[in-house]
Design an enzyme around this catalytic site. Structure first.
Site, PDB file in Angstrom:
ATOM      1  N   GLU A   1      75.772  84.832  61.314  1.00 52.87           N
ATOM      2  CA  GLU A   1      76.466  85.795  62.160  1.00 52.87           C
ATOM      3  C   GLU A   1      77.222  85.170  63.324  1.00 52.87           C
ATOM      4  O   GLU A   1      76.763  84.238  63.959  1.00 52.87           O
ATOM      5  CB  GLU A   1      75.482  86.853  62.697  1.00 52.87           C
TER       6      GLU A   1
ATOM      7  N   ASP B   1      69.078  89.809  54.302  1.00 57.55           N
ATOM      8  CA  ASP B   1      69.933  88.954  55.129  1.00 57.55           C
ATOM      9  C   ASP B   1      69.278  87.590  55.335  1.00 57.55           C
ATOM     10  O   ASP B   1      68.072  87.425  55.158  1.00 57.55           O
ATOM     11  CB  ASP B   1      70.175  89.633  56.479  1.00 57.55           C
ATOM     12  N   ASN B   2      70.105  86.606  55.706  1.00 60.64           N
ATOM     13  CA  ASN B   2      69.617  85.267  56.104  1.00 60.64           C
ATOM     14  C   ASN B   2      68.793  84.577  55.027  1.00 60.64           C
ATOM     15  O   ASN B   2      67.832  83.870  55.319  1.00 60.64           O
ATOM     16  CB  ASN B   2      68.781  85.351  57.389  1.00 60.64           C
TER      17      ASN B   2
ATOM     18  N   ASP C   1      65.425  92.253  57.112  1.00 58.02           N
ATOM     19  CA  ASP C   1      66.020  91.409  58.154  1.00 58.02           C
ATOM     20  C   ASP C   1      64.978  91.107  59.217  1.00 58.02           C
ATOM     21  O   ASP C   1      65.256  91.148  60.411  1.00 58.02           O
ATOM     22  CB  ASP C   1      67.241  92.098  58.773  1.00 58.02           C
TER      23      ASP C   1
ATOM     24  N   LYS D   1      61.313  85.933  57.727  1.00 54.23           N
ATOM     25  CA  LYS D   1      61.797  85.559  56.389  1.00 54.23           C
ATOM     26  C   LYS D   1      60.657  85.290  55.413  1.00 54.23           C
ATOM     27  O   LYS D   1      60.785  85.575  54.217  1.00 54.23           O
ATOM     28  CB  LYS D   1      62.736  84.350  56.481  1.00 54.23           C
TER      29      LYS D   1
END
Length: 251
Positions: free
Chosen positions: A235, A203-204, A175, A178
């Protein structure tokens, strides 16, 4: 029900985050001081030594005051479920930010399990440590300042100070930056820290997005990895879709 003040603050907070996009990428903070304000908010409103209270207080802050770069409540349930399935003893988190996911994770661990969170920004690391300590989880979760892609210094520290070694890692949560997901995962694999059954949650993967990481997991499906793509939302809202990838290492 959201108060009129919070209904104004939250969109303004998102706008500030969007404007501060370059600052976030460069420093790991939005640039308006919300991270330090969050720590003060936790100390003022959460119950000391109660991890669930700390998690709920951070979620409330992110919904009603300033949006945060946390995994959040909705996607946090996916993280919770993955941890409970894996029953890990040693966990690595890349991207502590303000300590939300570390608290969320560590609260589910037995006493002998350990989470080590790596955070590039020293100010974030200090806030995360304070949040973890306030939640009463300093014996299960620690924060290391550094990054996997720093030429080996952080990985050497993890090996020497935290007993990271061959087949040691049971769980990894990605997280952080990226574009670093895939190279950092490859570095961890090259070090031999994973074992068949190690779980990696990212995530993401859709927003902001980690397309090379997603492409890699698809190319390696059934060979090095078995991956589930969880469709969810960015989120603290339900308009922008996102992906959380849960991957099991096959060796």
């Amino acid at each position: 029900m959201r108060s009129p003040i919070s209904m104004i603050r939250w969109p303004v907070s998102i706008l500030r985050m969007a404007i501060g996009g370059r600052t976030m990428v460069r420093t790991g903070q939005v640039g308006d001081g919300r991270e330090q304000v969050l720590l003060e908010h936790v100390r003022a409103h959460a119950t000391a030594g109660d991890p669930d209270s700390v998690v709920d207080t951070i979620d409330d802050f992110a919904r009603h005051h300033s949006v945060l770069m946390n995994v959040g409540d909705r996607k946090g349930l996916l993280l919770d479920a993955a941890i409970q399935r894996a029953a890990p003893a040693l966990l690595l988190e890349l991207g502590a930010y303000c300590g939300y996911s570390a608290v969320r994770t560590a609260r589910l661990l037995p006493d002998r399990a350990r989470l080590v969170s790596v955070e590039a920004n020293p100010d974030n690391a200090e806030i995360a440590r304070a949040v973890i300590e306030y939640a009463g989880l300093a014996d299960r979760a620690s924060v290391v300042v550094g990054m996997i892609g720093d030429g080996g210094a952080t990985m050497r520290h993890l090996a020497i100070e935290h007993d990271f070694g061959p087949a040691a890692l049971d769980f990894v949560f990605l997280d952080h930056l990226k574009t670093a997901y895939l190279p950092d995962l490859r570095s961890i694999m090259a070090a031999g820290w994973l074992h068949p059954g190690t779980v990696v949650v990212a995530d993401n993967v859709k927003v902001p997005g980690a397309p090379d990481y997603r492409r890699y997991t698809r190319e390696e499906e059934g060979r090095a990895w078995r991956t589930i793509e969880h469709k969810t939302y960015v989120e603290y809202q339900s308009l922008i879709s996102d992906l959380v990838l849960e991957s099991e290492y096959l060796g």
